[in-house]
Design a protein around this motif. Structure first.
Motif, PDB file in Angstrom:
ATOM      1  N   LYS A 249     -62.814 104.803  42.348  1.00 26.13           N
ATOM      2  CA  LYS A 249     -62.116 106.054  42.104  1.00 26.13           C
ATOM      3  C   LYS A 249     -60.615 105.837  42.189  1.00 26.13           C
TER       4      LYS A 249
ATOM      5  N   GLN B 288     -54.183 105.641  35.930  1.00 26.00           N
ATOM      6  CA  GLN B 288     -55.194 106.512  35.335  1.00 26.00           C
ATOM      7  C   GLN B 288     -55.051 106.563  33.816  1.00 26.00           C
TER       8      GLN B 288
ATOM      9  N   ALA C   2     -53.719 110.718  50.174  1.00 30.77           N
ATOM     10  CA  ALA C   2     -54.945 111.228  49.549  1.00 30.77           C
ATOM     11  C   ALA C   2     -55.757 112.066  50.528  1.00 30.77           C
TER      12      ALA C   2
ATOM     13  N   GLU D   6     -48.967 111.613  41.106  1.00 31.67           N
ATOM     14  CA  GLU D   6     -49.278 112.406  39.917  1.00 31.67           C
ATOM     15  C   GLU D   6     -48.052 112.590  39.023  1.00 31.67           C
TER      16      GLU D   6
ATOM     17  N   LYS E  77     -57.951 115.140  48.789  1.00 35.91           N
ATOM     18  CA  LYS E  77     -58.510 114.656  47.532  1.00 35.91           C
ATOM     19  C   LYS E  77     -59.820 113.876  47.701  1.00 35.91           C
TER      20      LYS E  77
ATOM     21  N   VAL F 277     -57.204 108.371  42.461  1.00 41.91           N
ATOM     22  CA  VAL F 277     -56.744 109.752  42.577  1.00 41.91           C
ATOM     23  C   VAL F 277     -55.220 109.781  42.554  1.00 41.91           C
TER      24      VAL F 277
END
Length: 438
Positions: free
Chosen positions: A284, A242, A318, A236, A323, A286
């Motif tokens: 997906k 993303q 994850a 992140e 998550k 994450v």
């Protein structure tokens, strides 16, 4: 893999060696041309040059409430999954170029894989590294068989020098990119996971900017079983993938300030082919915190006796971060893609992870400076079964009354519950004890 020197001519020749179903005209051709047949051809061609790594049931399954299988790609000779794509591309180069050699400017896992497999194929290989590169990485690259040249103080200096040498000597300048050949080689991981673990529900891959493994393997898995969930995991701190998916194009200005820890996961998004494949086939993506990655590294070391780097541990992170609650009770494979953790980082990572996992804690308290007081403290710690790692006494620089000593202790506990029990016991005896938060 990005081919800069004479790219059109050389790539056309290289791709002509792949089965006709995968022929294409350029690196940037549509991802529709990256077919399952390409991946199957890659698997056949590299089967004698790379390990078919195990995908084993893990003791971590009980901890996270699902059947976890770990695909141990860190067991490749150079400790990285990149060998698959590298070997397939090198064997696809025309013989004339193989005789002249290849050159690159990087200290990444990709470079190590090129150094080793080019040497095994008797292809001259040159690696330009900046003078700030870790001596351990330089030594390792030389041991794999590359001619390593130190030049410049930045990566840009090294790249410029490598391109100049390629132009002057006819070497092929290589950079990791998402050509169909390279993605097909990486996609063989998806083939193997499908063969090794029946009735899979999901497969988790590292993502980030270098998402070739995720994209190539997704192509294989979705062809074999469209119902298998394919999940990518990135940091992140720099959610390159993303943001690129959201923008619809590769994001190039996302900076990473901790490249030595994250390795190839921290790279920029390097191609539209991987991005388009990911957007189409991956269910997906994450993002996880750095703290989750560190705890994941600790879990793999304790439960699997596997020493992996951040790129290798980020998939499990994850689950550590909670998550993916939808995978509870499911059968899940996690690709542990890299084990190249530098020694100087190993101690720092594990020490930090133990603290984050509430297994190492520190407190300070003030005692009267008289015989027996520290012994009483140690008796409490022994009774609570805490292991003392370090104890320090300060008599001079204290703000308390005279003839007292400030004691700072670092102790190891079993888990979060044990830490809470110890804290309560100390506060009962020493109400002014200060617990140092991480």
């Amino acid at each position: 893999m990005k081919i800069v020197s004479r790219n059109e001519e050389l790539l056309r020749d290289a791709l002509s060696r792949i089965p006709q179903s995968s022929s294409r005209t350029s690196l940037s051709s549509s991802n529709k041309l990256i077919r399952f047949e390409d991946i199957s051809a890659a698997a056949f061609k590299i089967q004698c040059g790379v390990q078919k790594t195990p995908c084993m049931y893990s003791r971590l399954s009980k901890l996270y409430g699902m059947d976890i299988y770990l695909k141990k790609e860190f067991l490749q000779y150079t400790g990285s999954v990149k060998e698959r794509g590298v070997l397939y591309l090198l064997t696809s180069l025309p013989q004339d170029q193989q005789r002249k050699g290849v050159i690159m400017a990087s200290d990444s896992n990709f470079s190590m894989a090129v150094a080793y497999h080019a040497s095994e194929l008797r292809i001259p290989v040159f690696v330009i590294m900046s003078t700030t590169t870790s001596p351990a990485r330089v030594k390792m690259c030389r041991e794999y068989g590359a001619m390593v040249i130190s030049y410049g103080t930045t990566a840009k200096d090294s790249q410029t020098h490598a391109r100049r040498l390629a132009q002057e000597n006819g070497y092929l300048y290589l950079e990791e990119e998402d050509s169909a050949v390279y993605l097909s080689g990486l996609g063989t991981v998806g083939l193997e996971v499908y063969e090794q673990v029946p009735k899979l529900d999901a497969v988790i891959f590292p993502a980030g900017g270098h998402c070739g493994l995720l994209a190539g393997s997704a192509a294989a898995l979705k062809h074999l079983n469209p119902h298998i969930s394919v999940i990518g995991v990135e940091s992140e701190n720099f959610p390159v993938l993303q943001q690129s998916l959201k923008a619809g194009q590769p994001i190039e200005d996302q900076a990473c300030s901790n490249h030595h820890f994250y390795g190839d996961v921290s790279g920029l998004c390097f191609g539209s082919n991987s991005l388009q494949l990911t957007g189409k086939l991956v269910d997906k993506v994450v993002a996880v915190r750095e703290e989750d990655v560190l705890v994941s590294m600790l879990r793999l070391l304790e439960y699997e006796r596997a020493t992996v780097d951040a790129e290798g541990a980020i998939g499990l992170a994850a689950l550590v971060a909670g998550k993916l609650p939808e995978l509870k009770g499911k059968r899940v494979a996690i690709v542990i893609c890299s084990g190249n953790l530098e020694l100087h980082l190993l101690h720092q990572c594990i020490a930090r992870a133990l603290t984050l996992d509430n297994r190492v804690c520190r407190f300070s308290l003030v005692l009267s400076d008289s015989p027996g007081d520290i012994s009483k403290l140690l008796e409490i710690l022994a009774r609570e079964e805490a292991r003392v790692l370090d104890i320090k006494q300060e008599r001079t620089f204290v703000t308390s009354e005279l003839f007292t000593v400030e004691v700072t202790c670092t102790v190891e506990t079993r888990d979060k519950i044990h830490t809470a029990q110890l804290r309560n016991a100390l506060l009962e005896r020493y109400p002014t004890a200060a617990w140092m938060e991480r």
